[in-house]
Design a protein around this motif. Structure first.
Motif, short mmCIF file in Angstrom:
data_model
loop_
_atom_site.label_atom_id
_atom_site.label_comp_id
_atom_site.label_asym_id
_atom_site.label_seq_id
_atom_site.Cartn_x
_atom_site.Cartn_y
_atom_site.Cartn_z
N LYS A 171 0.80 -1.22 0.00
CA LYS A 171 0.00 0.00 0.00
C LYS A 171 0.83 1.27 0.00
N TYR A 172 2.11 1.18 0.42
CA TYR A 172 2.97 2.36 0.43
C TYR A 172 3.96 2.36 -0.73
N ARG A 173 3.72 1.56 -1.74
CA ARG A 173 4.63 1.49 -2.88
C ARG A 173 4.88 2.89 -3.46
N GLY A 174 6.17 3.18 -3.68
CA GLY A 174 6.55 4.46 -4.26
C GLY A 174 6.74 5.58 -3.25
N GLN A 175 6.38 5.32 -1.98
CA GLN A 175 6.54 6.35 -0.95
C GLN A 175 7.87 6.19 -0.22
N ARG A 176 8.41 7.29 0.25
CA ARG A 176 9.70 7.25 0.93
C ARG A 176 9.57 6.58 2.29
N LEU A 177 10.52 5.69 2.56
CA LEU A 177 10.44 4.88 3.77
C LEU A 177 10.45 5.73 5.02
N LYS A 178 11.32 6.72 5.08
CA LYS A 178 11.39 7.58 6.28
C LYS A 178 10.06 8.25 6.55
N GLU A 179 9.43 8.76 5.50
CA GLU A 179 8.17 9.47 5.67
C GLU A 179 7.06 8.52 6.14
N VAL A 180 7.06 7.30 5.62
CA VAL A 180 6.05 6.31 6.03
C VAL A 180 6.24 5.93 7.49
N LEU A 181 7.48 5.71 7.91
CA LEU A 181 7.74 5.31 9.30
C LEU A 181 7.41 6.43 10.28
N LEU A 182 7.62 7.67 9.87
CA LEU A 182 7.26 8.80 10.73
C LEU A 182 5.74 8.94 10.84
N ARG A 183 5.06 8.68 9.74
CA ARG A 183 3.61 8.83 9.70
C ARG A 183 2.90 7.63 10.29
N ASP A 184 3.50 6.44 10.11
CA ASP A 184 2.86 5.19 10.54
C ASP A 184 3.92 4.32 11.21
N PRO A 185 4.34 4.65 12.43
CA PRO A 185 5.41 3.88 13.10
C PRO A 185 5.07 2.41 13.33
N GLY A 186 3.79 2.08 13.38
CA GLY A 186 3.39 0.69 13.55
C GLY A 186 3.73 -0.18 12.35
N TYR A 187 3.98 0.47 11.22
CA TYR A 187 4.32 -0.26 10.00
C TYR A 187 5.64 -1.01 10.17
N TYR A 188 6.56 -0.41 10.95
CA TYR A 188 7.85 -1.07 11.19
C TYR A 188 7.64 -2.40 11.92
N GLY A 189 6.81 -2.39 12.96
CA GLY A 189 6.54 -3.61 13.71
C GLY A 189 5.87 -4.66 12.86
N TRP A 190 4.97 -4.20 11.95
CA TRP A 190 4.30 -5.16 11.08
C TRP A 190 5.30 -5.85 10.16
#
Length: 256
Positions: free
Chosen positions: A213-232
């Motif tokens: 779902k986050y294809r093409g988005q910058r990893l840093k920005e996704v982790l800042l916006r959705d920190p739970g994504y790292y755990g997933w």
């Protein structure tokens, strides 16, 4: 045309229990090591995968549970294997998408800190698909004029891959440069970060997510916006090396 080398290169092929990098295991590995002076060394070894070999996999490569019952596990040979290919560029057939990620995953499971940062990766299948789009057997027939007997045996596929690459250099003198760096660049479909291609670089050299779902988005920005994504990601069935890249980026953010 003989391959021009500045340092050794290894041509390799894997036979496995399946095609899931995080779940399946190597059952055979064959490596042809080519030196700049033309000297060649070959090593082929069966591996006990520590799990049953599915019938569907045996139907492809012919290796059974009985064939590997008394063979070493990958962890038992990992260190010597890693040392033998140390400093070598890496060549294979569909290797950038499968064999290299699978090999790296096995090394990491065995506790080997893989560093391929200075390697060049040449994927003969990518060259073939970009210029002809067929299979290894067809490639061997097309470029070398030979029938590939004993296909899906690691040693046969390894030798065929090396012969096809040399024939490709003869067949496409205007498109291909006889240089590992140039062949590696031609073999690539993009600049990936991890070997499984789950992460990539954008035009600004920022790491972007290359799936879901986050294809093409910058990893840093996704982790800042959705920190739970790292755990997933850490709890899901992703390659260990991919998870390690997520951890590096995540830790760089929480350290600030």
């Amino acid at each position: 045309m003989k391959l021009q080398l500045q340092r050794p290169a290894v041509v390799f092929d894997l036979e496995t229990t399946g095609v899931q990098i995080t779940r399946d295991r190597i059952v055979e590995i064959s490596i042809l090591k080519v030196h700049p002076d033309g000297e060649e060394e070959t090593k082929t070894r069966r591996i006990n995968p520590g799990m049953p070999i599915p019938a569907a996999a045996t139907a492809v490569h012919g290796i059974t549970d009985e064939d590997v019952a008394n063979q070493p596990t990958f962890a038992q040979v990992a260190r010597s294997l890693y040392e033998w290919i140390d400093g070598c560029d890496i060549i294979g057939f569909n290797s950038n998408r499968f064999d290299v990620p699978m090999l790296v995953e096995e090394f990491l499971r065995a506790g080997i800190a893989v560093d391929f940062s200075d390697r060049r990766f040449v994927d003969v299948q990518t060259i073939y698909h970009k210029l002809e789009r067929r299979t290894l057997e067809a490639a061997y027939k097309f470029y070398c004029g030979k029938e590939l007997t004993n296909a899906h045996a690691a040693d046969a596929d390894t030798q065929a891959t090396y012969e096809v690459l040399q024939a490709q250099l003869d067949h496409y003198p205007d498109e291909l440069q006889n240089d590992i760096a140039a062949l590696a660049k031609f073999s690539s479909y993009g600049r990936t970060v991890d070997f499984a291609g789950m992460l990539a670089y954008d035009e600004q050299d920022e790491i972007i997510i290359n799936f879901g779902k986050y294809r093409g988005q910058r990893l840093k920005e996704v982790l800042l916006r959705d920190p739970g994504y790292y755990g997933w990601v850490q709890g899901a069935q992703f390659p260990l090396e991919t998870k390690a890249w997520f951890t590096r980026v995540y830790q760089s953010l929480i350290a600030k």
